[in-house]
Design a protein around this motif. Structure first.
Motif, PDB file in Angstrom:
ATOM      1  N   VAL A   1       0.845  -1.202   0.000  1.00 28.84           N
ATOM      2  CA  VAL A   1       0.000   0.000   0.000  1.00 28.84           C
ATOM      3  C   VAL A   1       0.874   1.245   0.000  1.00 28.84           C
ATOM      4  N   TYR A   2       1.909   1.257   0.825  1.00 29.73           N
ATOM      5  CA  TYR A   2       2.822   2.395   0.876  1.00 29.73           C
ATOM      6  C   TYR A   2       3.465   2.636  -0.490  1.00 29.73           C
ATOM      7  N   ARG A  49       1.881   6.696  -6.790  1.00 26.80           N
ATOM      8  CA  ARG A  49       0.778   7.551  -7.272  1.00 26.80           C
ATOM      9  C   ARG A  49       1.074   9.026  -7.009  1.00 26.80           C
ATOM     10  N   THR A  50       1.661   9.326  -5.884  1.00 24.65           N
ATOM     11  CA  THR A  50       1.921  10.726  -5.552  1.00 24.65           C
ATOM     12  C   THR A  50       3.140  11.298  -6.278  1.00 24.65           C
TER      13      THR A  50
END
Length: 124
Positions: free
Chosen positions: A114-115, A121-122
């Motif tokens: 998830v991280y 994505r960022t």
């Protein structure tokens, strides 16, 4: 190094949560002492996993990586945790090993995945 302690803290908390959920699902009494009794083998396995992963990948060690850190920490936590449970006279039924393998994988590999997804994505 600044990523190391937060990642280790997340792993420790998740192993304790895994043990607490297991104890709760079996309506185990004696909350704090019982949790410590259940958690110590897996926390020992977690420590072994961190040490082994760091030793093997010292030059490229990334506490946040899914591979190799997440996978090796998960496998070592599971295997050493089960061995320590045997040494400590605790049960290692096959169904428990399967549940522990699944939950620990979701916890120890999952948060890293998830991280990584959020980080990717960022940065786009």
């Amino acid at each position: 190094m600044k990523k190391l302690l937060p990642a280790l803290a997340v792993d420790v908390v998740l192993v304790i949560v895994f043990c607490a959920i297991g104890r709760r699902s079996h309506d185990e009494a004696n909350a704090l002492a019982g949790l410590a009794s259940t958690a110590w083998p897996f926390l020992g396995g977690l420590a072994a996993g961190w040490l082994a992963t760091y030793a093997l990948y010292r030059k490229k060690f990334d506490a946040l990586s899914v591979v190799p850190t997440g996978v090796l920490v998960w496998l070592t936590t599971l295997v050493v945790g089960m061995l320590l449970r045997v040494v400590g006279g605790q049960g290692t039924a096959f169904s428990f090993i399967l549940v522990a393998a699944t939950v620990l994988a979701v916890f120890l590999i999952g948060w890293r995945a998830v991280y990584a997804a959020v980080r990717a994505r960022t940065t786009r």
